[in-house]
Design a protein around this motif. Structure first.
Motif, mmCIF file in Angstrom:
data_model
loop_
_atom_site.group_PDB
_atom_site.id
_atom_site.type_symbol
_atom_site.label_atom_id
_atom_site.label_comp_id
_atom_site.label_asym_id
_atom_site.label_seq_id
_atom_site.Cartn_x
_atom_site.Cartn_y
_atom_site.Cartn_z
ATOM 1 N N ASP A 296 24.584 -13.572 9.399
ATOM 2 C CA ASP A 296 24.887 -12.657 10.507
ATOM 3 C C ASP A 296 26.038 -11.738 10.109
ATOM 4 O O ASP A 296 27.200 -12.122 10.146
ATOM 5 C CB ASP A 296 25.263 -13.455 11.752
ATOM 6 C CG ASP A 296 25.497 -12.552 12.954
ATOM 7 O OD1 ASP A 296 25.242 -11.336 12.833
ATOM 8 O OD2 ASP A 296 25.917 -13.066 14.001
ATOM 9 N N GLY A 298 25.979 -8.553 11.426
ATOM 10 C CA GLY A 298 25.977 -7.544 12.485
ATOM 11 C C GLY A 298 25.151 -6.320 12.163
ATOM 12 O O GLY A 298 25.350 -5.276 12.775
ATOM 13 N N GLN A 300 21.780 -3.806 11.833
ATOM 14 C CA GLN A 300 20.572 -3.473 12.569
ATOM 15 C C GLN A 300 19.619 -2.609 11.757
ATOM 16 O O GLN A 300 18.411 -2.670 11.957
ATOM 17 C CB GLN A 300 20.933 -2.749 13.871
ATOM 18 C CG GLN A 300 21.745 -3.596 14.839
ATOM 19 C CD GLN A 300 22.021 -2.862 16.149
ATOM 20 O OE1 GLN A 300 21.510 -1.768 16.382
ATOM 21 N NE2 GLN A 300 22.838 -3.464 16.998
ATOM 22 N N SER A 308 21.802 -8.598 4.426
ATOM 23 C CA SER A 308 21.967 -9.895 5.080
ATOM 24 C C SER A 308 21.034 -10.941 4.476
ATOM 25 O O SER A 308 21.450 -12.062 4.160
ATOM 26 C CB SER A 308 21.684 -9.744 6.577
ATOM 27 O OG SER A 308 21.512 -11.001 7.193
ATOM 28 N N MET A 326 22.191 -17.220 11.308
ATOM 29 C CA MET A 326 22.610 -16.731 12.603
ATOM 30 C C MET A 326 21.530 -15.813 13.168
ATOM 31 O O MET A 326 20.550 -15.486 12.508
ATOM 32 C CB MET A 326 23.935 -15.980 12.466
ATOM 33 C CG MET A 326 25.022 -16.795 11.767
ATOM 34 S SD MET A 326 25.470 -18.303 12.644
ATOM 35 C CE MET A 326 26.369 -17.596 14.021
ATOM 36 N N ALA A 327 21.749 -15.388 14.368
ATOM 37 C CA ALA A 327 20.764 -14.529 15.022
ATOM 38 C C ALA A 327 20.604 -13.235 14.246
ATOM 39 O O ALA A 327 21.559 -12.585 13.903
ATOM 40 C CB ALA A 327 21.213 -14.229 16.454
ATOM 41 N N GLN A 328 19.378 -12.917 13.937
ATOM 42 C CA GLN A 328 19.070 -11.692 13.201
ATOM 43 C C GLN A 328 18.323 -10.742 14.123
ATOM 44 O O GLN A 328 17.781 -11.177 15.157
ATOM 45 C CB GLN A 328 18.217 -12.052 11.971
ATOM 46 C CG GLN A 328 17.869 -10.870 11.070
ATOM 47 C CD GLN A 328 19.103 -10.158 10.551
ATOM 48 O OE1 GLN A 328 19.617 -9.289 11.238
ATOM 49 N NE2 GLN A 328 19.549 -10.512 9.377
#
Length: 331
Positions: A296, A298, A300, A308, A326-328
């Motif tokens: 993660d 951050g 986009q 990442s 972590m949230a992707q």
């Protein structure tokens, strides 16, 4: 050119008869250092360097001393002390503050220090141990299975001290899915010196003109792909086809492949859908899984997500204990 050992040896092999060569090796460090014991670089008679033994601040002096090794045919031993105000490394502003010990060994037609064997092994994607005698022009390579985290170390033998460096080929990743967001994945991996393979059965995807840096592009996901992964010693797979069906087909084919890591793009529940479509469970998979893919950071945009994912793979392959995924960004 990248700084992977295989690329350095390829450059040497291509012009080994055309000029003189010296192998530079960090054989010991004390305190903080940019490169650790076992780091290598090659220097030729034209003043060209392949690889790094520092952050770039010591290389000019290393190249100057390499000429001594070429002219004398004997090793040159160097010490750079970042804590000593009278030492060259301190004057050059080396920021690490540690001490680095470097050995420069001349390479000749009659004594290539075992680099030919090392080059051949890496071409075959085989691991092993590289042995260099300290303060001597002796070296050889032995193939064998290694512990991935085993560091280079010095062995004290009856005939002297030898640096023993574990050698492994650069990572090979298989990317399933050749969409726009796969382009930076292939590009960054290529710049890191990694071997890359891209597979996508869709004619509009994974077009060669969009992936000029891909090592290999495949068009079928079947048992031949499983054999390819085993033969080419693929280390990690990324599922990013944006198609549950294609990802599931690839996972079903590769669920028992001898890979070390698999990353799945998208939210966690999507990978559960892929598993269900493939007709397998997580317990059927004998490799590390990152779902969502990557660390993660951050990001986009495709470039950030690629960074990442590759960071997560790098961590998994070289640290052996991948950080929790972590949230992707969801698809």
């Amino acid at each position: 050119m990248n700084n992977q050992l295989s690329a350095m040896l390829y450059a040497w092999q291509e012009n080994r008869e055309g000029t003189e060569w010296v192998l530079g090796t960090v054989y010991r460090t004390e305190g903080s250092a940019y490169r650790k014991a076992g780091a290598m670089m090659l220097i030729n008679g034209h003043g060209q360097q392949f690889g790094l033994l520092s952050g770039g601040c010591l290389e000019a002096d290393i190249i100057r001393n390499a000429r001594k090794a070429m002219h004398t045919g004997r090793p040159v031993m160097l010490t750079y002390d970042g804590n000593d105000e009278d030492d060259l490394s301190f004057k050059l502003g080396v920021g690490c503050g540690g001490t680095v010990y470097i050995m420069l060994q001349p390479i000749t037609g009659g004594n290539d220090l075992g680099l030919s064997d090392l080059h051949s092994a890496l071409t075959r994607r085989e691991s092993g141990l590289y042995f260099q005698k300290i303060n001597a022009v002796e070296g050889y390579f032995q193939t064998g299975t290694l512990h991935a985290n085993h560091p280079a170390h010095i062995e004290n033998r009856s005939d002297g001290d030898w640096l023993v460096t574990p050698i492994s080929p650069e990572p090979h990743i298989l990317v399933v899915g050749g969409g726009i967001d796969a382009r930076p994945v292939i590009g960054i991996a290529h710049n890191m010196g990694w071997k890359t393979t891209l597979v996508d059965p869709r004619p509009a995807n994974a077009r060669p003109e969009h992936f000029p840096q891909a090592g290999t592009i495949l068009r079928t996901i079947d048992r031949d792909l499983a054999r390819y992964v085993a033969k080419q010693r693929v280390d990690a797979v990324i599922l990013m086809a944006h198609s549950v069906g294609i990802d599931a087909n690839a996972l079903a084919i590769l669920h028992d492949a001898p890979i070390k890591h698999l990353s799945a793009l998208g939210p966690r529940h999507r990978f559960e859908d892929v598993l269900e479509r493939a007709g397998i469970s997580r317990n059927d998979l004998g490799f590390d899984i990152s779902s969502p893919a990557g660390l993660d950071i951050g990001g986009q945009l495709p470039e950030s997500i690629a960074l990442s994912m590759l960071s997560g793979i790098h961590h998994a392959l070289f640290k052996q204990r991948a950080a929790p995924a972590m949230a992707q960004a969801a698809e």
